[in-house]
Design a protein around this motif. Sequence first.
Motif, PDB file in Angstrom:
ATOM      1  N   VAL A 141       0.950  -1.238  -0.041  1.00  0.00           N
ATOM      2  CA  VAL A 141      -0.029  -0.162  -0.163  1.00  0.00           C
ATOM      3  C   VAL A 141       0.909   1.293  -0.065  1.00  0.00           C
ATOM      4  O   VAL A 141       1.817   1.415   0.877  1.00  0.00           O
ATOM      5  CB  VAL A 141      -0.819  -0.142   1.202  1.00  0.00           C
ATOM      6  N   GLY A 142       0.617   2.212  -0.756  1.00  0.00           N
ATOM      7  CA  GLY A 142       1.406   3.528  -0.834  1.00  0.00           C
ATOM      8  C   GLY A 142       0.648   4.414  -0.287  1.00  0.00           C
ATOM      9  O   GLY A 142      -0.500   4.472  -0.351  1.00  0.00           O
ATOM     10  N   ILE A 143       1.366   5.525   0.159  1.00  0.00           N
ATOM     11  CA  ILE A 143       0.657   6.983   0.600  1.00  0.00           C
ATOM     12  C   ILE A 143       1.596   8.010  -0.022  1.00  0.00           C
ATOM     13  O   ILE A 143       2.665   8.114  -0.033  1.00  0.00           O
ATOM     14  CB  ILE A 143       0.786   7.059   2.086  1.00  0.00           C
ATOM     15  N   ASP A 144       0.848   8.884  -0.709  1.00  0.00           N
ATOM     16  CA  ASP A 144       1.375  10.028  -1.596  1.00  0.00           C
ATOM     17  C   ASP A 144       0.661  11.182  -1.543  1.00  0.00           C
ATOM     18  O   ASP A 144      -0.649  11.174  -1.997  1.00  0.00           O
ATOM     19  CB  ASP A 144       2.026   9.475  -2.748  1.00  0.00           C
ATOM     20  N   PRO A 145       1.062  12.385  -1.201  1.00  0.00           N
ATOM     21  CA  PRO A 145       0.320  13.354  -1.290  1.00  0.00           C
ATOM     22  C   PRO A 145       0.034  14.107  -2.874  1.00  0.00           C
ATOM     23  O   PRO A 145      -0.893  15.048  -2.973  1.00  0.00           O
ATOM     24  CB  PRO A 145       0.908  14.664  -0.655  1.00  0.00           C
ATOM     25  N   ALA A 146       0.775  13.603  -3.909  1.00  0.00           N
ATOM     26  CA  ALA A 146       0.311  14.213  -5.270  1.00  0.00           C
ATOM     27  C   ALA A 146      -0.427  13.482  -5.899  1.00  0.00           C
ATOM     28  O   ALA A 146      -0.263  12.346  -6.375  1.00  0.00           O
ATOM     29  CB  ALA A 146       1.747  14.309  -6.094  1.00  0.00           C
ATOM     30  N   GLN A 147      -1.752  14.223  -6.481  1.00  0.00           N
ATOM     31  CA  GLN A 147      -2.911  13.422  -6.944  1.00  0.00           C
ATOM     32  C   GLN A 147      -2.570  12.691  -8.249  1.00  0.00           C
ATOM     33  O   GLN A 147      -2.665  11.590  -8.561  1.00  0.00           O
ATOM     34  CB  GLN A 147      -4.065  14.381  -7.186  1.00  0.00           C
ATOM     35  N   ASN A 148      -1.566  13.448  -9.197  1.00  0.00           N
ATOM     36  CA  ASN A 148      -1.270  12.988 -10.526  1.00  0.00           C
ATOM     37  C   ASN A 148      -0.430  11.838 -10.572  1.00  0.00           C
ATOM     38  O   ASN A 148      -0.574  10.885 -11.017  1.00  0.00           O
ATOM     39  CB  ASN A 148      -0.855  13.982 -11.322  1.00  0.00           C
ATOM     40  N   CYS A 162      -4.141   9.173  -1.459  1.00  0.00           N
ATOM     41  CA  CYS A 162      -3.514  10.168  -1.703  1.00  0.00           C
ATOM     42  C   CYS A 162      -3.771  11.353  -0.431  1.00  0.00           C
ATOM     43  O   CYS A 162      -4.712  11.747  -0.218  1.00  0.00           O
ATOM     44  CB  CYS A 162      -4.447  11.153  -2.840  1.00  0.00           C
ATOM     45  N   ASP A 163      -2.414  11.338   0.190  1.00  0.00           N
ATOM     46  CA  ASP A 163      -2.511  12.121   1.392  1.00  0.00           C
ATOM     47  C   ASP A 163      -1.102  12.329   1.842  1.00  0.00           C
ATOM     48  O   ASP A 163      -0.455  11.681   1.526  1.00  0.00           O
ATOM     49  CB  ASP A 163      -3.163  11.449   2.712  1.00  0.00           C
ATOM     50  N   PHE A 164      -1.040  13.481   2.809  1.00  0.00           N
ATOM     51  CA  PHE A 164       0.152  13.236   3.716  1.00  0.00           C
ATOM     52  C   PHE A 164       0.290  12.316   4.676  1.00  0.00           C
ATOM     53  O   PHE A 164      -0.947  11.790   5.087  1.00  0.00           O
ATOM     54  CB  PHE A 164       0.521  14.630   4.181  1.00  0.00           C
TER      55      PHE A 164
END
Length: 424
Positions: A141-148, A162-164
């Motif tokens: 599972v990944g977590i990253d703030p940049a939508q694109n 998509c989140d900090f």
Amino acid sequence: MNDQDVQREAIEPLSRPLTKCRMCKSEDLALYLDLGHTPPADQFRTKEELVLPEVSYPLQVVLCQSCGLSQLNHIVDPRVLYQHDYPYESSTTKTGKIHWDEFAQKVVRRLALPKNSLVVDIGSNVGTLLESFRAEDMRVVGIDPAQNIVDKANAAGVTTYCDFYCMAVAEKVADAHDHASVIVGTNVFAHIDDLEHVMECNARLLGPEGVFIFESPYFQNLVDHLEYDTIYHEHLSYLSLAPVAKFVLRFGFEVFAVEESDIHGGSFRVYIGRQGNHAIDASVTEMLQREEERKLHDLEGLTVFAKRVADNREQLITLIEGLRKEGKKIVGVSAPAKGMTLLNYCGLTTRELAFLTERSTLKIGRFSPGGYIPILPDDALVNEGADYALLLAWNFAPEIIKNTRAFQEKGGKYIIPVPVPKIV
Ligand SMILES: [Zn+2]
């Protein structure tokens, strides 16, 4: 309010001085390295933007004399630092892929992870590292703030939120996928201001035997190889083992292993688990002892380092001024963020460098922050002509020199700025 007030109002809340150590909360902070005031290293301006005011922030490193953490003494808000209008994508080069595969294999083997264990990546980008873990039969599972970027990862089948990294997302992941066996963070730990919150989220998301692993540039290498240009506003902390080992104890965790790797000018990988749940590897005591011997947390030792940095600037300026007086044309090759620290600290502008070249189409046609040096495509080195090329991505010097043979054939020479400026 007049215009100046409006502007001040808009600027001030976006940065603040550091008053306490990020890790141990001590106020005993000693300034030892001052690189001046510089604009954020990633703010390459368009021609239209050149007429707008440009804000510079202090770029200074302090030592916490209580726990030994080196850190910037001025914190620029992520809204300022990460506002650039072009997306970052983690490297998908062959070297990158080999590194991530090796990383995943090593972790799975060291922790003897059963199949289908959950691995969570903080700042997972397009999911390159997670794909390596998936190849080892892990759930990812990944977590990253940049939508694109997140859209790309999900399209490639890597479940990404998509989140900090925050408590809400830690809970969401734990509810949907159960507790994590491993949480990894590569090149994020040094960028985050609120590390206490990171540890609280880790405590929530990790299972009892779960392990948090971060990989970051190792401060010892920065000092040894005089990589002062890797200091810029995005890098809030300059990590070594002793402060981290002390810090995580407060959250019921402990460092139980550490590995070193060559990536990014020398990085280390730190394994952190709940206290008492993992045998402490010899690598931990060895590194702590080495840091002690090398005076890595000692103001005296770091003042010597700062003196070497100042000497480097003097030598580089003298070298370039000398060439300029001989009428030589000097340009810069590539425009990485670290190159901007070097240019601004040494005060190099269009007076010294005619232009910079760059492969990334996202930077071509723009201007460097601070010095406003125009950025041209790579082939300008030969087409526009130059006598000397200052290598800003000097860690890739052999590769760049190999790839620009046409420049050498026309008599071009290179300047490698660090650790001692030299012409090759
Ligand atoms: Zn501290």
